[in-house]
Design an enzyme around this catalytic site. Structure first.
Site, short mmCIF file in Angstrom:
data_model
loop_
_atom_site.label_atom_id
_atom_site.label_comp_id
_atom_site.label_asym_id
_atom_site.label_seq_id
_atom_site.Cartn_x
_atom_site.Cartn_y
_atom_site.Cartn_z
N GLY A 138 61.62 36.54 77.89
CA GLY A 138 61.73 38.00 77.85
C GLY A 138 62.80 38.53 78.79
N ALA A 198 58.44 36.96 80.19
CA ALA A 198 57.21 37.75 80.17
C ALA A 198 56.22 37.05 81.09
CB ALA A 198 56.67 37.82 78.75
N GLU A 222 60.37 29.54 75.54
CA GLU A 222 59.00 29.81 75.09
C GLU A 222 58.39 28.62 74.36
OE1 GLU A 222 61.59 31.93 74.68
OE2 GLU A 222 60.95 34.01 74.98
N GLU A 274 65.92 38.24 76.89
CA GLU A 274 65.84 39.24 75.81
C GLU A 274 66.08 40.65 76.35
OE1 GLU A 274 62.01 37.53 74.77
OE2 GLU A 274 62.75 37.21 72.74
N1 CO8 Z 1 55.27 34.51 84.36
C1 CO8 Z 1 54.46 34.56 85.44
N2 CO8 Z 1 54.78 34.04 86.65
C2 CO8 Z 1 55.96 33.44 86.76
C3 CO8 Z 1 56.86 33.34 85.69
C4 CO8 Z 1 56.48 33.92 84.44
N3 CO8 Z 1 57.29 33.92 83.37
N4 CO8 Z 1 57.95 32.67 86.11
C5 CO8 Z 1 57.75 32.36 87.40
N5 CO8 Z 1 56.55 32.83 87.79
C6 CO8 Z 1 55.93 32.70 89.12
C7 CO8 Z 1 55.42 31.29 89.37
O1 CO8 Z 1 54.17 31.10 88.77
C8 CO8 Z 1 55.39 31.24 90.88
O2 CO8 Z 1 54.25 31.93 91.33
P1 CO8 Z 1 53.17 31.16 92.27
O3 CO8 Z 1 53.94 30.83 93.50
O4 CO8 Z 1 52.11 32.18 92.48
O5 CO8 Z 1 52.77 29.95 91.53
C9 CO8 Z 1 56.59 32.09 91.27
O6 CO8 Z 1 56.90 32.90 90.12
C10 CO8 Z 1 57.82 31.25 91.60
O7 CO8 Z 1 58.06 30.39 90.50
P2 CO8 Z 1 58.26 28.82 90.66
O8 CO8 Z 1 57.50 28.29 91.83
O9 CO8 Z 1 57.97 28.19 89.34
O10 CO8 Z 1 59.82 28.78 91.00
P3 CO8 Z 1 60.83 27.60 90.71
O11 CO8 Z 1 62.09 27.98 91.41
O12 CO8 Z 1 60.24 26.28 91.00
O13 CO8 Z 1 61.09 27.64 89.11
C11 CO8 Z 1 61.51 28.72 86.99
C12 CO8 Z 1 61.71 28.75 88.54
C13 CO8 Z 1 62.29 27.55 86.40
C14 CO8 Z 1 62.09 30.02 86.47
C15 CO8 Z 1 60.01 28.59 86.66
O14 CO8 Z 1 59.30 29.57 87.41
C16 CO8 Z 1 59.70 28.79 85.22
O15 CO8 Z 1 59.90 27.90 84.43
N6 CO8 Z 1 59.15 29.99 84.86
C17 CO8 Z 1 58.71 30.27 83.52
C18 CO8 Z 1 59.87 30.51 82.58
C19 CO8 Z 1 59.36 30.79 81.19
O16 CO8 Z 1 58.74 29.96 80.56
N7 CO8 Z 1 59.67 31.99 80.68
C20 CO8 Z 1 59.25 32.41 79.37
C21 CO8 Z 1 57.93 33.15 79.45
S1 CO8 Z 1 57.25 33.61 77.88
C22 CO8 Z 1 58.21 34.93 77.41
O17 CO8 Z 1 59.09 35.36 78.11
C23 CO8 Z 1 57.91 35.55 76.10
C24 CO8 Z 1 58.71 36.81 75.89
C25 CO8 Z 1 58.30 37.52 74.64
C26 CO8 Z 1 57.14 38.47 74.86
C27 CO8 Z 1 56.96 39.21 73.55
C28 CO8 Z 1 55.81 40.14 73.51
C29 CO8 Z 1 55.74 40.79 72.14
#
Ligand code: CO8
Length: 258
Positions: A109, A65, A132, A112
Site C-alpha cells: 500500500g 497496509a 503482498e 500504491e
Molecule cells: N504492517 C504492520 N506493521 C509493520 C509493517 C506493516 N506493513 N511493516 C513493518 N511493520 C512493523 C514491524 O512489525 C515492526 O514492528 P515491531 O517492532 O512491533 O515488531 C516495525 O514495523 C519495524 O519493522 P521490522 O522490524 O520488520 O523492520 P526491518 O527493517 O527488519 O524490515 C521491512 C523492514 C522489510 C519493510 C519489513 O518490516 C517488512 O517486510 N514489512 C512488511 C512489508 C509488507 O509486506 N507490506 C505489504 C503489506 S500488505 C499491503 O500493503 C496491502 C495493501 C492493499 C490494501 C488494500 C485494501 C483494500
C-alpha cells in the site's frame, strides 16, 4: 489541526504532509488513511496551498497496509466495510498537485499510495515493492493496475509474483519515479519542485493534472480532444493573457488564478 498519525505544515503555499507512525514504518492503518484523506481535503480547501508534498521518514515512506490491523479480518469485514475504499477515493479526488517524496521502503500500500500521487521523487535509498504475495494476498490499492502502466507488464508481473523490491535506480530507469536524488537532498528537491509548481496559474495546473490523468482513462483520440478543449478553454482566463504578455515583455508572469 492536530493528527495522531501525520505531521502537517503549511509554508509558502506548500502543504507538507508527513506520515508519522515510526513504530510501524508508517504502515497504513484506518486511522492514518482517514487522517490523510482529511489532511488532503483541508489542503485542497486552503486557498494558501498551491501544491502538496507527501512524505514519510528516512527509513520508510510506508511499509504497506497495516498487517496487524488486517490479519484477523474476515471477508465479511473487508467486503462489508469496503476496507480502504472510501479513503482512497477521497485521496484521488484531490485537484491540487501532489508530489510523493519517497525515502526508504515504499511497499504494498505504500508503493500504491506513492503511485496515487501526481509524481514521485525518490531518494537513492528508496525501495519499491508489491510483496503482498508473501502474505497470501495481492495488491489492493491499485498496484496491479498502476505499477503495470508505469513499468510495463513484465516488470510489474515479476514484482507482484516474486515480491521482489525495486531499488531507486531501477525505479528511475523504469519510469516509476520522475527524479532520483541523494537521500540528503530529497526534501529540498521535492519542496523546490512544489514551490516551482506553486508559482504557476492554479487554473492551468488543475487543467494539466486533469489532462494527464485522463490519458489513463480514455482512448487516445478522446484524450487528445479533451486536452485540446481544455487548452482552448484556458483562453477564457486572465492568467493566459498574463502569461503570454509576460513572455513578450520579457518579465516574470504574475498569475492570479483568474
Ligand atoms: N504492517 C504492520 N506493521 C509493520 C509493517 C506493516 N506493513 N511493516 C513493518 N511493520 C512493523 C514491524 O512489525 C515492526 O514492528 P515491531 O517492532 O512491533 O515488531 C516495525 O514495523 C519495524 O519493522 P521490522 O522490524 O520488520 O523492520 P526491518 O527493517 O527488519 O524490515 C521491512 C523492514 C522489510 C519493510 C519489513 O518490516 C517488512 O517486510 N514489512 C512488511 C512489508 C509488507 O509486506 N507490506 C505489504 C503489506 S500488505 C499491503 O500493503 C496491502 C495493501 C492493499 C490494501 C488494500 C485494501 C483494500
Amino acid at each position: 489541526m492536530a493528527y495522531e498519525t501525520l505531521i502537517v505544515d503549511v509554508e509558502d503555499h506548500v502543504a507538507l504532509i508527513k506520515l508519522n507512525r515510526p513504530e510501524a514504518l508508517n504502515a497504513l492503518n484506518s486511522t492514518l488513511l482517514g487522517e490523510l484523506a482529511d489532511a488532503l481535503e483541508a489542503a485542497e480547501k486552503n486557498d494558501k496551498v498551491r501544491c502538496i508534498v507527501l512524505t514519510g521518514s528516512e527509513k520508510a515512506f510506508a511499509a504497506g497496509a497495516d498487517i496487524k490491523e488486517m490479519a484477523d479480518k474476515s471477508f465479511v469485514d473487508m467486503f462489508g466495510s469496503d476496507y480502504f475504499g472510501a479513503e482512497t477515493t477521497r485521496l484521488l479526488n484531490n485537484r491540487k498537485p501532489i508530489i510523493a517524496a519517497v525515502a526508504g521502503y515504499a511497499l504494498g500500500g505504500g508503493c500504491e499510495l506513492a503511485m496515487m500521487c501526481d509524481f514521485i521523487i525518490c531518494a537513492d535509498n528508496a525501495k519499491f515493492g508489491q510483496p503482498e504475495i508473501n502474505l497470501g494476498v495481492i495488491a489492493g490499492m491499485g498496484g496491479s493496475q498502476r505499477l503495470t502502466r508505469f513499468v510495463g507488464k513484465s516488470k510489474s508481473m515479476d514484482m507482484h509474483l516474486t515480491g521482489r523490491f525495486m531499488d531507486a535506480e531501477e525505479a528511475e530507469r523504469s519510469g516509476l519515479v520522475s527524479r532520483l536524488v541523494p537521500a540528503k537532498k530529497l526534501m529540498d528537491e521535492a519542496l523546490s519542485a512544489a514551490h516551482k509548481i506553486a508559482e504557476k496559474s492554479q487554473l492551468a495546473t488543475k487543467a494539466a493534472k486533469e489532462a494527464v490523468d485522463r490519458s489513463y482513462e480514455t482512448t487516445l483520440s478522446e484524450g487528445l480532444l479533451y486536452e485540446r478543449r481544455l487548452f482552448h478553454s484556458l483562453f477564457a482566463t486572465e492568467d493566459q493573457k498574463e502569461g503570454m504578455a509576460a513572455f513578450q515583455e520579457k518579465r516574470e508572469a504574475q498569475f492570479r488564478d483568474k
